[in-house]
Design an enzyme around this catalytic site. Structure first.
Site, PDB file in Angstrom:
ATOM      1  N   LYS A   1      74.424  43.525  56.071  1.00 34.33           N
ATOM      2  CA  LYS A   1      75.153  42.771  55.037  1.00 34.33           C
ATOM      3  C   LYS A   1      74.539  43.023  53.649  1.00 34.33           C
ATOM      4  O   LYS A   1      75.251  43.322  52.691  1.00 34.33           O
ATOM      5  CB  LYS A   1      75.147  41.261  55.367  1.00 34.33           C
ATOM      6  CG  LYS A   1      75.820  40.960  56.715  1.00 34.33           C
ATOM      7  CD  LYS A   1      75.876  39.487  57.025  1.00 34.33           C
ATOM      8  CE  LYS A   1      74.516  38.867  57.296  1.00 34.33           C
ATOM      9  NZ  LYS A   1      73.828  39.437  58.468  1.00 34.33           N
ATOM     10  N   THR A   2      73.208  42.916  53.567  1.00 35.22           N
ATOM     11  CA  THR A   2      72.544  43.157  52.282  1.00 35.22           C
ATOM     12  C   THR A   2      72.761  44.600  51.847  1.00 35.22           C
ATOM     13  O   THR A   2      73.026  44.893  50.673  1.00 35.22           O
ATOM     14  CB  THR A   2      71.029  42.869  52.420  1.00 35.22           C
ATOM     15  OG1 THR A   2      70.872  41.559  52.966  1.00 35.22           O
ATOM     16  CG2 THR A   2      70.314  42.962  51.089  1.00 35.22           C
TER      17      THR A   2
ATOM     18  N   THR B   1      75.307  34.338  58.251  1.00 34.47           N
ATOM     19  CA  THR B   1      75.210  34.534  59.694  1.00 34.47           C
ATOM     20  C   THR B   1      76.092  33.497  60.391  1.00 34.47           C
ATOM     21  O   THR B   1      76.261  33.536  61.596  1.00 34.47           O
ATOM     22  CB  THR B   1      73.756  34.340  60.169  1.00 34.47           C
ATOM     23  OG1 THR B   1      73.248  33.138  59.577  1.00 34.47           O
ATOM     24  CG2 THR B   1      72.883  35.504  59.766  1.00 34.47           C
TER      25      THR B   1
HETATM   26  N1  ATP Z   1      75.127  50.836  58.962  1.00 30.84           N
HETATM   27  C1  ATP Z   1      73.849  51.122  58.749  1.00 30.84           C
HETATM   28  N2  ATP Z   1      73.433  52.396  58.712  1.00 30.84           N
HETATM   29  C2  ATP Z   1      72.128  52.691  58.539  1.00 30.84           C
HETATM   30  N3  ATP Z   1      71.163  51.756  58.376  1.00 30.84           N
HETATM   31  C3  ATP Z   1      71.521  50.482  58.383  1.00 30.84           C
HETATM   32  C4  ATP Z   1      72.881  50.095  58.562  1.00 30.84           C
HETATM   33  N4  ATP Z   1      72.954  48.749  58.530  1.00 30.84           N
HETATM   34  C5  ATP Z   1      71.706  48.310  58.341  1.00 30.84           C
HETATM   35  N5  ATP Z   1      70.844  49.352  58.252  1.00 30.84           N
HETATM   36  C6  ATP Z   1      69.395  49.250  58.108  1.00 30.84           C
HETATM   37  O1  ATP Z   1      68.981  47.989  58.651  1.00 30.84           O
HETATM   38  C7  ATP Z   1      68.170  47.275  57.723  1.00 30.84           C
HETATM   39  C8  ATP Z   1      68.656  45.841  57.693  1.00 30.84           C
HETATM   40  O2  ATP Z   1      69.917  45.760  57.065  1.00 30.84           O
HETATM   41  P1  ATP Z   1      70.304  44.550  56.103  1.00 30.84           P
HETATM   42  O3  ATP Z   1      69.092  43.999  55.389  1.00 30.84           O
HETATM   43  O4  ATP Z   1      71.417  45.023  55.243  1.00 30.84           O
HETATM   44  O5  ATP Z   1      70.813  43.476  57.144  1.00 30.84           O
HETATM   45  P2  ATP Z   1      71.435  42.030  56.876  1.00 30.84           P
HETATM   46  O6  ATP Z   1      72.672  41.950  57.688  1.00 30.84           O
HETATM   47  O7  ATP Z   1      71.570  41.772  55.418  1.00 30.84           O
HETATM   48  O8  ATP Z   1      70.345  41.056  57.491  1.00 30.84           O
HETATM   49  P3  ATP Z   1      70.024  39.523  57.085  1.00 30.84           P
HETATM   50  O9  ATP Z   1      71.215  38.721  57.506  1.00 30.84           O
HETATM   51  O10 ATP Z   1      68.788  39.216  57.906  1.00 30.84           O
HETATM   52  O11 ATP Z   1      69.747  39.496  55.607  1.00 30.84           O
HETATM   53  C9  ATP Z   1      68.311  47.995  56.381  1.00 30.84           C
HETATM   54  O12 ATP Z   1      67.057  48.284  55.861  1.00 30.84           O
HETATM   55  C10 ATP Z   1      68.984  49.311  56.660  1.00 30.84           C
HETATM   56  O13 ATP Z   1      68.061  50.353  56.531  1.00 30.84           O
END
Ligand code: ATP
Length: 354
Positions: free
Chosen positions: A81-82, A175
């Site tokens: 998401k981030t 989430t």
């Molecule tokens: N589709 C993707 N392709 C490649 N790497 C990814 C992908 N999605 C996430 N990542 C990797 O996973 C890590 C975590 O992703 P991210 O921080 O965006 O998750 P999030 O959903 O925002 O988590 P949270 O809800 O805990 O904040 C990132 O550092 C990124 O490198």
């Protein structure tokens, strides 16, 4: 300047604002993550439907020369998401301002963030379901009318001075989409739910990450790590870093199947990728509560965690793997959960080891 900072700067991320909401241990972990983040939709692995839809939204906005609709991203932690919020800003050629629901204690905090935005910027609000109610109400107006009403004075003499804002795009991440009040949800023109990744997709994430880390990951090791990453890129990348540690300290430096298996054993990641919290939940359900049903709060107290952590971090994957069921009377262990723990369900003769 380190690589992570370099990349973040390149995306125009307001690291200072981000740091306000993080502990220093999280900072270290996030810096390691930042270096591996995809920087464009093309680099973003998997989630084809979301990527395609989002690409349309962004291209249309770029074509019109106006900021796109507000975007809501939901799904379990670590699915991107981030990363997508950063990509949205990068694809739009604008900068990203980062804050989070828990960091905004009062409506005034949000008013300050909003009034400092520049035209076209992307405002990322992580954990948006945790915004305080007054801040939420202020956000409705800001998202719809690009205006905040600054309240001056108190009680009967208080008055609201409208302050217009530049046009901006909110990217909210949650989430727990179900906790967002309908008026807030309705203000997002595009909503997307991110789902767990397939093993194939995680292998691609891992191979890409290994390349960025400057290490060669062999195909068998990639497949082993992918299958134990709970469908989550963040976990895949974290396990890759642990396998790299093992290979460097105890192995010969090669990231092969032997290194992957040995490292995953050291870090207690089991064959399904379940970690300590997942297993505690399963064990509590099966051993302590005879398979359930048991309420979320009781289950969380038993494993020493917050109900929200059990519900958002452990449960989605356990449910998806068919290990835990959710019923109106509470959580239940499925036959697969008993089998995974090597136990026999009570109806088949008690909680004995199989
Ligand atoms: N589709 C993707 N392709 C490649 N790497 C990814 C992908 N999605 C996430 N990542 C990797 O996973 C890590 C975590 O992703 P991210 O921080 O965006 O998750 P999030 O959903 O925002 O988590 P949270 O809800 O805990 O904040 C990132 O550092 C990124 O490198």
């Amino acid at each position: 300047m380190d690589d992570a900072t370099d990349r973040s700067d390149a995306l125009g991320i307001d690291l200072a604002a981000d740091r306000l909401t993080r502990t220093s241990a999280d900072d270290i972990e996030r810096a390691a993550e930042a270096a591996l983040r995809p920087r464009s939709l093309d680099e973003f692995v998997g989630q084809h439907v979301v990527r395609d839809q989002l690409s349309l939204v962004l291209q249309a906005a770029l074509g019109r020369g106006t900021p796109p609709d507000h975007v809501l991203l939901s799904g379990p932690p670590g699915l991107g998401k981030t990363t997508l919020a950063m990509i949205i800003a990068a694809e739009l050629g604008t900068s990203l301002r980062v804050t989070s629901g828990p960091a905004i204690q009062h409506a005034g905090d949000l008013a300050a963030v909003l009034s400092s935005l520049d035209e076209g910027e992307v405002l990322f609000i992580d954990e948006i379901h945790r915004l305080a109610r007054p801040a939420e109400e202020l956000l409705y107006v800001a998202m719809e009318d690009f205006r905040v009403d600054v309240v001056v004075g108190k009680g009967a003499g208080a008055s609201a001075i409208p302050l217009s804002l530049p046009r901006f795009t909110t990217v909210g991440a949650t989430t727990r989409a179900g906790l967002l009040p309908a008026p807030l949800r309705d203000r997002f023109g595009f909503t997307a739910h991110l789902d767990f990744y397939s093993a194939d997709e995680l292998e691609r994430v891992l191979l890409r990450s290994a390349g960025l880390l400057g290490t060669a990951l062999d195909a068998e090791a990639a497949s082993e790590i992918a299958s134990r990453s709970r469908g989550t890129p963040r976990i895949a990348n974290r396990l890759l870093r642990r396998v790299r540690d093992w290979a460097q300290v105890r192995g010969d430096g090669s990231l092969d199947l032997r290194a992957a298996q040995a490292a995953l054993e050291v870090y207690e990641v089991d064959a399904l990728g379940l970690d300590r919290l997942d297993r505690s939940v399963l064990e509590a359900l099966c051993v302590r509560f005879g398979g359930g049903p048991v309420g979320l709060t009781t289950l969380a107290v038993t494993v020493g965690e917050e109900p929200e952590t059990v519900e958002t971090v452990a449960e989605p994957y356990l449910v998806r793997e068919g290990l835990v069921g959710r019923t109106p009377r509470g959580r239940v262990a499925t036959p697969a959960a008993w089998a995974h723990l090597g136990l026999v369900p009570p109806s088949a003769g008690g909680t004995l080891f199989a």
